[in-house]
Design a protein around this motif. Structure first.
Motif, PDB file in Angstrom:
ATOM      1  N   PHE A 175       6.097-107.518  28.276  1.00  0.00           N
ATOM      2  CA  PHE A 175       6.609-107.917  29.593  1.00  0.00           C
ATOM      3  C   PHE A 175       5.434-107.950  30.576  1.00  0.00           C
ATOM      4  N   ILE A 232       5.173-108.362  38.998  1.00  0.00           N
ATOM      5  CA  ILE A 232       6.164-109.392  39.290  1.00  0.00           C
ATOM      6  C   ILE A 232       5.872-109.941  40.684  1.00  0.00           C
ATOM      7  N   LYS A 274      14.211-109.908  40.181  1.00  0.00           N
ATOM      8  CA  LYS A 274      13.533-110.377  38.971  1.00  0.00           C
ATOM      9  C   LYS A 274      13.370-109.239  37.965  1.00  0.00           C
ATOM     10  N   PHE A 275      13.064-108.053  38.468  1.00  0.00           N
ATOM     11  CA  PHE A 275      12.953-106.881  37.598  1.00  0.00           C
ATOM     12  C   PHE A 275      14.274-106.644  36.873  1.00  0.00           C
ATOM     13  N   LYS A 317      16.616-108.750  36.236  1.00  0.00           N
ATOM     14  CA  LYS A 317      16.842-109.837  35.279  1.00  0.00           C
ATOM     15  C   LYS A 317      16.003-109.634  34.021  1.00  0.00           C
ATOM     16  N   LEU A 318      14.775-109.140  34.194  1.00  0.00           N
ATOM     17  CA  LEU A 318      13.903-108.871  33.052  1.00  0.00           C
ATOM     18  C   LEU A 318      14.505-107.790  32.165  1.00  0.00           C
ATOM     19  N   GLU A 321      17.247-109.417  30.161  1.00  0.00           N
ATOM     20  CA  GLU A 321      16.738-110.284  29.097  1.00  0.00           C
ATOM     21  C   GLU A 321      16.233-109.484  27.897  1.00  0.00           C
ATOM     22  N   ILE A 322      15.500-108.399  28.157  1.00  0.00           N
ATOM     23  CA  ILE A 322      14.967-107.585  27.055  1.00  0.00           C
ATOM     24  C   ILE A 322      16.108-106.873  26.326  1.00  0.00           C
TER      25      ILE A 322
END
Length: 301
Positions: free
Chosen positions: A255, A259, A270-271, A273-274, A277-278
């Motif tokens: 990752f 950001i 965004k964090f 969302k990351l 996703e992971i």
């Protein structure tokens, strides 16, 4: 060099002004303004204060109608005047009420106790008049229009102080009053991200590798449908059967170390969302029997 002052539009059509600590005296005459706005009454319609989160001499924001060049307000000044002292003790020989001038004479005349304190202080209570006020004006003409394409006006307060946020160098000219609403970089979240993923999945996550290598590393045990057949002895002789199996797999998911975003609030989004996703990558892993190794291996699909 004097730092330039900026104003920016708000969602309701007013203009927002960053009130620097150096301007505090101009607004209410005391440093108390930095803590709250009690004692201030705005006489100009549509004006209010927006607090910014933080400690110490953090700036606050003032919003005003777009056509207002100066804000008029009323603020408390000085101390409440003492109107006199009223007797609370049941001592009829003493006057029920004395004026301030009379109190100066009466107080020492009654005497003191063993500790040297005036007895009158325990027998009388001061009565105060109204807090004095005065009308003042705050000039807003010294502010320039902010380049609003850079500013996230919904993110003026710190959405989460536990995240490390740094304004990108080209925008430092606008001052740290707008710190959280300007483009910048979120950093130092590696271990936090790994812990967030760990809370979302059934995998075992190693957070120390996240800090060192910027990867979410871990191990997960997967159940798979084994298509292979195995000989089994029973009373009717030999036969075969199929069985499900389990296998542990290790993984490393990289990752970004930082950001970048238009504002701190957007960077935190965004964090999040990351993390999603992971976590989805890990949850989506499946174990299957390898078709290219004589049916003896298991791989992650």
């Amino acid at each position: 060099m004097t730092q330039k002052k900026f104003r920016a539009p708000t969602a309701d059509g007013r203009l927002l002004y960053a009130i620097d600590p150096s301007d505090a005296d101009a607004l209410d005459g005391s440093s108390d303004f930095l803590g709250d706005t009690r004692g201030i009454t705005f006489l100009t319609d549509g004006v209010e204060m927006v607090r910014r989160s933080g400690y110490g001499n953090q700036p606050r924001f003032l919003t005003a109608p777009a056509n207002v060049a100066a804000v008029q307000y009323e603020t408390s000044v000085g101390s409440r005047p003492v109107l006199g002292h009223r007797r609370t003790a049941s001592i009829p020989a003493l006057p029920e009420f004395v004026s301030p001038d009379e109190w100066v004479i009466l107080r020492p005349s009654i005497g003191t106790d063993d500790d040297g304190d005036y007895l009158a202080d325990a027998w009388y209570r001061a009565e105060y008049g109204e807090q004095p006020t005065e009308v003042r004006t705050l000039d807003l003409s010294g502010y320039s229009d902010f380049p609003v394409d850079l500013l996230d006006t919904e993110s003026l307060t710190d959405p989460d102080p536990s995240f490390k946020w740094a304004v990108s160098a080209p925008y430092l000219v606008f001052g740290n009053e707008y710190e959280y609403a300007l483009p910048g970089i979120l950093s130092g979240y590696a271990e936090r991200l790994a812990k967030a993923v760990d809370a979302r999945t059934t995998a075992q996550i190693w957070t120390h590798k996240a800090r060192e290598d910027s990867t979410v590393s871990g191990n997960i045990t997967l159940t798979f449908e084994d298509k292979r057949t195995y000989p089994v002895k029973n009373t009717r002789g030999r036969t075969t059967h199929q069985a499900s199996g389990t296998k542990s797999f290790s993984f490393d998911i990289p990752f970004p170390k930082t950001i970048a975003a238009k504002s701190k609030a957007q960077a935190i989004a965004k964090f999040d969302k990351l993390v999603d996703e992971i976590a989805e990558q890990i949850a989506g892993k499946n174990a299957v029997v390898c078709a290219h190794c004589s049916g003896d291996g298991v791989i992650v699909d």
